[in-house]
Design a protein around this motif. Structure first.
Motif, PDB file in Angstrom:
ATOM      1  N   ALA A 265      66.946  53.128  10.013  1.00 22.91           N
ATOM      2  CA  ALA A 265      64.584  52.760  10.990  1.00 22.91           C
ATOM      3  C   ALA A 265      64.516  52.260   9.798  1.00 22.91           C
ATOM      4  CB  ALA A 265      64.731  54.206  10.988  1.00 22.91           C
ATOM      5  N   PRO A 266      63.153  51.577  10.325  1.00 21.74           N
ATOM      6  CA  PRO A 266      62.445  51.082   9.586  1.00 21.74           C
ATOM      7  C   PRO A 266      61.562  52.074   8.589  1.00 21.74           C
ATOM      8  CG  PRO A 266      61.374  49.966  12.174  1.00 21.74           C
ATOM      9  CD  PRO A 266      62.688  51.066  11.179  1.00 21.74           C
ATOM     10  N   PRO A 267      61.370  52.327   7.597  1.00 24.13           N
ATOM     11  CA  PRO A 267      61.149  53.220   6.521  1.00 24.13           C
ATOM     12  C   PRO A 267      60.051  53.932   7.090  1.00 24.13           C
ATOM     13  CG  PRO A 267      61.619  50.979   5.239  1.00 24.13           C
ATOM     14  CD  PRO A 267      61.627  50.156   6.472  1.00 24.13           C
TER      15      PRO A 267
ATOM     16  N   ALA B 166      62.269  61.089   3.989  1.00 26.47           N
ATOM     17  CA  ALA B 166      62.915  61.735   4.486  1.00 26.47           C
ATOM     18  C   ALA B 166      64.337  61.407   3.310  1.00 26.47           C
ATOM     19  CB  ALA B 166      63.357  61.626   5.586  1.00 26.47           C
ATOM     20  N   ILE B 167      64.614  59.874   3.527  1.00 25.84           N
ATOM     21  CA  ILE B 167      65.497  59.517   2.919  1.00 25.84           C
ATOM     22  C   ILE B 167      65.513  59.976   0.690  1.00 25.84           C
ATOM     23  CG2 ILE B 167      66.547  57.876   1.670  1.00 25.84           C
ATOM     24  CD1 ILE B 167      66.554  56.606   3.726  1.00 25.84           C
TER      25      ILE B 167
ATOM     26  N   VAL C 202      60.441  60.505  11.905  1.00 27.30           N
ATOM     27  CA  VAL C 202      61.468  61.393  11.868  1.00 27.30           C
ATOM     28  C   VAL C 202      62.173  61.570  13.322  1.00 27.30           C
ATOM     29  CG1 VAL C 202      63.017  63.593  11.412  1.00 27.30           C
ATOM     30  CG2 VAL C 202      61.833  61.919   9.140  1.00 27.30           C
ATOM     31  N   VAL C 203      60.392  61.781  13.811  1.00 25.52           N
ATOM     32  CA  VAL C 203      60.816  62.731  15.417  1.00 25.52           C
ATOM     33  C   VAL C 203      60.812  61.376  15.803  1.00 25.52           C
ATOM     34  CG1 VAL C 203      57.666  62.332  15.423  1.00 25.52           C
ATOM     35  CG2 VAL C 203      58.868  64.158  16.903  1.00 25.52           C
TER      36      VAL C 203
ATOM     37  N   ALA D 118      59.666  67.006  11.388  1.00 20.08           N
ATOM     38  CA  ALA D 118      59.713  66.217  12.187  1.00 20.08           C
ATOM     39  C   ALA D 118      58.925  64.887  12.074  1.00 20.08           C
ATOM     40  CB  ALA D 118      59.492  67.032  13.587  1.00 20.08           C
ATOM     41  N   GLU D 119      57.158  65.006  10.989  1.00 19.65           N
ATOM     42  CA  GLU D 119      56.870  64.168  10.861  1.00 19.65           C
ATOM     43  C   GLU D 119      56.935  63.468   9.493  1.00 19.65           C
ATOM     44  OE1 GLU D 119      54.186  64.185  12.943  1.00 19.65           O
ATOM     45  OE2 GLU D 119      55.164  65.561  14.622  1.00 19.65           O
ATOM     46  N   ILE D 120      57.460  63.609   9.141  1.00 14.61           N
ATOM     47  CA  ILE D 120      57.393  63.061   7.669  1.00 14.61           C
ATOM     48  C   ILE D 120      58.033  61.547   8.170  1.00 14.61           C
ATOM     49  CG2 ILE D 120      57.870  64.846   6.016  1.00 14.61           C
ATOM     50  CD1 ILE D 120      60.396  63.958   5.740  1.00 14.61           C
ATOM     51  N   THR D 121      57.886  60.323   7.234  1.00 16.29           N
ATOM     52  CA  THR D 121      58.736  59.262   7.651  1.00 16.29           C
ATOM     53  C   THR D 121      59.961  59.020   7.133  1.00 16.29           C
ATOM     54  OG1 THR D 121      58.113  58.239   5.466  1.00 16.29           O
ATOM     55  CG2 THR D 121      56.711  58.017   6.808  1.00 16.29           C
TER      56      THR D 121
END
Lengths: 457, 457
Positions: free
Chosen positions: A190-192, A152-153, A196-197, A145-148
């Protein structure tokens, strides 16, 4: 959809062992298209062609072959070859293959697989057929949940080739409990730098691993999803069921319903693949039950022997009258069973259905009663004996009408009753309704006859 | 799947006009879940709730409502409100809605829509029901071939909120002709500077806009795709059919087959939505055809009147024997019809099927013949009159056996014959097979009786 190069040519290339031409031919094809061409060949020939493809393409084409051909090819493979194939197949497809392999074969290849693969196969093959667990795959992408979004991409980019879908990403905590779902669309939009959360959906639909596959399919359909997450009782993520698996489930369930309604116990394999003995036992069981049920028509007729011995013309209309009731009952049973299967009506709608079908039965009874009357009026003189034509015709017309009303109501209410009892409404196969209506039909027909003809014989 | 907050509470909130509580309640729900709760309410109540949502959420929830409720709500909307709703809906959903609107209503709202929207709606509503064009949507993402993967992703990011799917991107030339397909997965995996033309798949499956929706569905299923591109005769891209539309098509076609097999002409609406008169006409037409066909049983019985007047016990077994043949015929007709629908067998397999069903019929005939024998042996003394029990029992046993063999073959071959004639095999509804078998059954039963009992009456 067939490729212009015909199958005999393909067979020739295989016999000439023309590896170059075969590689050239299969390279640009979608695996499903290659498999369609191979489905008409012998297992030995298919094995030769598969040997020319690289590991991943081989596994993909193999996955699209019909299961019996898969089994034939697998049985001819070397131990190493088969293990490599299983290793390269998608998780749900290989679990299905391993389930069908003979046990000694599984024991041969298991030592050659990585431990994680062995465990994955064991896990996926452990669920009872017909549950969400049995159709799910373990090829899904998870995210913390905590990564951007950007991270994630990047992560999906690394993992993507191994995943059945990366369009939905399942966000899990450190215990692998499912906490949210982020679609690739959401991540891209989403803005990079957003985490994720803050992107993920926390209101989502999921299925329990032991849930009926039909319910899982309905959830996916209702929410127009690509895939549905499957969790255990502690909300741990254990797999996903994808839209293509749901299509298979929907077709399979429709076939089951059609077979049940036609009075055949559902078959596990296709018509030509089902063994003679299995087919006989499934069919004979239902036919015998229906046949013994139909014994009641003997007793019903026996109690009216005086009537038809005095007026033999009554006999001539028996099949006509009972089949009218049976056909009408089949119609209403079909309509209600299908409407229940699609969720269009519920057992609590019984009053509305009974009211609707009573009026419909009356109207249909009048329609067929008039036809019956016309036919009865044409009864030849020499068949009448001691009964006036008008009276006989009245018996037939009223008999048809009453039998149609009864048959229609029996057909409509039995599926509702079965559903309320927690049974499958399709189990009330149309032949079963017809049997019940036969008995009812004989009794009502002769009751009407005794009433109308009383005193005239 | 039902939310713990029950529908009566929801109704109360609406009556109290508690806008705050309603907004709070619906905000976190998936549109499909909101729609499910609204489906039980009255159009006025639904209209009130929809008014509390923002434009996009309103259009999404509205799209998930049942069509009759959609129509009820739409008819109560202001002209401006309805135009805004249509404008915000997904392209295929709004085309379906407009098709159902009264013409004067369409004329009211069309001037309020942007020209592009009007044209889009006109185009999508122009295709005949049952074709790929009628189920497709125009909400798809296109890409030119020459831009880079990074530019393509940037472009999707801008356009994404308006597209039904961005997971497949359709690469078109400057004439809008389809030249390739790039999945979002491919774009993400590719080096950012690579051009779309070097990433895209050029071997792909597509459907013509006037193709039967069933064929389109089968292509998507066979290739496990999320969406299938729809092109016109010059290969111009005109739309896509998505996996969720295909699921609807598959369910619809299965329902049609089930209804045909149950002897009901396929219905266009669901059971409760079909008008009484339409339902009556569809049912009455089939029932009348079957009823008139069944007149033949009268003639068949009439020609054996001497036999059953001499041995009235023969009458007692008529329904038992003809239903055994009918049930067996229903089974084989069901099996073959479904196998044809799934492509498991083809009419060219007829020899294999006839051989299989002949042996199966014989075995089933023996099985039921034995049961028939046992029942006949229990015939009470007083029903026998002038015929020996052993002979009567032999007639019943042989009669059942022969009728079952004939019924089974009739049921198996009729769907094959229909398919070969280019008709729908499901049209050979089970009741029709049963009628045919009834006549055959009466003739064979009495033929056996005359043979075995000759001289004994």
């Amino acid at each position: 959809m067939r490729h212009p190069l015909l199958v005999p040519d393909l067979r020739e290339l295989i016999q000439e062992r023309d590896e170059h031409a075969l590689r050239e031919f299969f390279a640009p094809h979608h695996p499903a298209a290659s498999a369609e061409l191979l489905d008409d060949l012998e297992p030995d020939e298919v094995l030769f062609v598969l040997g020319l493809l690289n590991g991943r393409a081989r596994a993909e084409v193999f996955s699209y072959l019909e299961p019996p051909l898969q089994d034939g090819v697998a049985s001819r493979m070397e131990r190493n070859q088969l293990a490599a194939l299983v290793s390269a197949m998608s998780h749900d497809e290989r679990a299905d293959l391993v389930t069908r392999l003979p046990e000694e074969r599984t024991e041969q290849i298991f030592p050659l697989l990585a431990q994680a693969e062995r465990e994955d196969i064991r896990r996926l093959t452990a669920y009872r057929a017909g549950t969400a667990g049995a159709v799910m795959t373990s090829d899904y992408a998870t995210l913390p949940a905590e990564i951007t979004a950007a991270a994630a991409i990047e992560r999906l980019r690394r993992e993507a080739p191994d995943r059945e879908t990366i369009y939905y990403c399942y966000v899990v905590d450190d215990q692998r409990r499912l906490v949210g779902i982020a679609s690739l669309k959401d991540l891209i939009l989403a803005p990079p730098a957003r985490r994720v959360v803050d992107i993920m959906q926390t209101e989502f639909v999921s299925s329990q691993v032991d849930e009926d596959q039909e319910q899982t399919a309905q959830k996916l359909m209702e929410y127009d999803l690509l895939a549905l997450p499957i969790v255990d009782s502690d909300n741990h993520m254990v797999g996903i069921v994808t839209h293509d698996d749901v299509l298979d489930v929907v077709v399979e369930e429709a076939t089951e319903d059609v077979h049940r309604m036609g009075g055949v116990g559902p078959l596990e394999n296709s018509y030509l693949e089902t063994s003679f003995v299995t087919m006989w036992s499934k069919r004979a069981m239902w036919l015998s039950i229906l046949f013994v049920g139909e014994f009641l028509t003997f007793s019903a007729l026996a109690s009216y022997e005086d009537a038809f011995r005095a007026v033999p013309a009554l006999v001539l209309f028996i099949p006509l009258i009972i089949s009218a009731g049976g056909n009408c009952g089949s119609q209403s049973a079909t309509l209600i069973t299908r409407a229940l299967a699609l969720g269009e009506v519920r057992p609590s709608d019984w009053f509305r259905i009974v009211w609707h079908e009573t009026r419909m039965g009356l109207l249909l009874g009048v329609t067929l009663g008039i036809l019956g009357l016309l036919r009865a009026l044409m009864t030849p003189e020499d068949k009448l004996l001691n009964v006036p034509l008008a009276r006989l015709s009245a018996v037939v017309a009223i008999g048809v009408g009453v039998v149609v009303v009864c048959g229609n109501l029996i057909g409509a209410t039995l599926p509702l009753l079965l559903k309320r009892l927690g049974l499958d409404p399709a189990l009330m196969s149309n032949p079963f309704v017809a049997s019940l209506v036969d008995v009812t039909g004989i009794i009502t027909y002769f009751a009407v006859a005794e009433l109308v003809l009383s005193g005239s014989y």
